[in-house]
Every structure is written in structure tokens, then in C-alpha cells.
Motif scaffolding. Structure first.
Motif, PDB file in Angstrom:
ATOM      1  N   ARG A 152       0.821  -1.222   0.000  1.00 24.43           N
ATOM      2  CA  ARG A 152       0.000   0.000   0.000  1.00 24.43           C
ATOM      3  C   ARG A 152       0.848   1.262   0.000  1.00 24.43           C
ATOM      4  O   ARG A 152       0.678   2.130  -0.833  1.00 24.43           O
ATOM      5  CB  ARG A 152      -0.948   0.007   1.192  1.00 24.43           C
ATOM      6  CG  ARG A 152      -2.026  -1.071   1.038  1.00 24.43           C
ATOM      7  CD  ARG A 152      -3.163  -0.872   1.971  1.00 24.43           C
ATOM      8  NE  ARG A 152      -4.039   0.171   1.461  1.00 24.43           N
ATOM      9  CZ  ARG A 152      -4.951   0.769   2.173  1.00 24.43           C
ATOM     10  NH1 ARG A 152      -5.104   0.461   3.443  1.00 24.43           N
ATOM     11  NH2 ARG A 152      -5.720   1.687   1.651  1.00 24.43           N
ATOM     12  N   CYS A 153       1.771   1.372   0.966  1.00 23.03           N
ATOM     13  CA  CYS A 153       2.534   2.613   1.114  1.00 23.03           C
ATOM     14  C   CYS A 153       3.955   2.518   0.566  1.00 23.03           C
ATOM     15  O   CYS A 153       4.623   3.535   0.403  1.00 23.03           O
ATOM     16  CB  CYS A 153       2.571   3.061   2.568  1.00 23.03           C
ATOM     17  SG  CYS A 153       3.614   2.024   3.639  1.00 23.03           S
ATOM     18  N   CYS A 195       1.032  -6.002   3.866  1.00 23.10           N
ATOM     19  CA  CYS A 195       1.031  -4.602   4.293  1.00 23.10           C
ATOM     20  C   CYS A 195       1.697  -4.450   5.652  1.00 23.10           C
ATOM     21  O   CYS A 195       1.685  -5.366   6.468  1.00 23.10           O
ATOM     22  CB  CYS A 195      -0.403  -4.081   4.401  1.00 23.10           C
ATOM     23  SG  CYS A 195      -1.315  -4.135   2.870  1.00 23.10           S
ATOM     24  N   CYS A 213      -0.789   0.279   7.573  1.00 22.05           N
ATOM     25  CA  CYS A 213      -1.721   0.122   6.447  1.00 22.05           C
ATOM     26  C   CYS A 213      -2.741  -0.979   6.715  1.00 22.05           C
ATOM     27  O   CYS A 213      -3.909  -0.847   6.337  1.00 22.05           O
ATOM     28  CB  CYS A 213      -0.946  -0.166   5.162  1.00 22.05           C
ATOM     29  SG  CYS A 213      -0.028   1.272   4.549  1.00 22.05           S
TER      30      CYS A 213
END
Length: 110
Positions: A78-79, A96, A100
């Protein structure tokens, strides 16, 4: 292939889990009727949910093994940040980071 001891340990854990899931599936398939014994509706529903969860877990395990082979293991999908080493040892199939994962849970997504 990596030589990072943590990644090698996570890989071994994933391989063991994959083997256990395969053994469970093969055992269920070996039952008369391919595992479809005469069960109550609720028992059949529970068995179907369990089979779906096993398939989902197998997919997650396989995906984590691919990430290891491709050198992408340990990065949050995700990040883009790092997934903590302790998290990866506890849940080697994690996609994740905790931040997240918490956001997904709070947002109602799985």
C-alpha cells in the motif's frame, strides 16, 4: 536468492505451511465422495467456508513465496514502506505494514 536469515526463516515457514495446506487438501479429497460426507446443512456450510479459507491462505502463501523469489518480500503493497521484521516472522504472508493493515481494517476492507 537472498541470504538474509530472517527472509530464509520466513521462506521456510511459508514452505511448511504450504505443505500442511496441501496435506489437508489431499486428506479431504481422499475421503469418500471427495470429502463431501453426509453432513448437515450447517456442517456443509462450515466445511465450505473452511475450504475457501484454506484456498485463500494457500494463495497468500504462494504470493509471499513469489515476493521472496522476486526480491519484493518485506515491502508494503500500500505505502511502499517496510513491513516490520517481527510482523513478517509472525505473519510471513503479510502484504502490508501494520499501519496500512490497521487502516484497511478500520476502513472496513480486508
Amino acid at each position: 536468492m537472498t541470504t538474509d536469515p530472517m527472509i530464509l526463516q520466513a521462506r521456510q515457514m511459508l514452505l511448511c505451511r504450504r505443505d500442511a495446506l496441501r496435506t489437508q487438501r489431499e486428506s479431504a479429497e481422499a475421503l469418500p465422495g471427495g470429502g463431501a460426507r453426509t453432513l448437515s446443512f450447517s456442517a456443509n456450510l462450515h466445511a465450505a467456508r473452511f475450504a475457501r479459507q484454506e484456498r485463500q491462505e494457500m494463495e497468500e502463501v504462494e504470493a509471499a513465496l513469489v515476493r521472496i523469489e522476486e526480491g519484493r518480500f518485506g515491502g508494503c503493497e500500500r505505502c511502499g514502506g517496510a513491513i516490520g521484521r517481527q510482523r513478517l516472522l509472525a505473519v510471513p504472508e503479510a502484504r502490508c505494514c501494520l499501519t496500512c493493515a490497521d487502516r484497511r481494517t478500520q476502513g472496513g476492507h480486508r
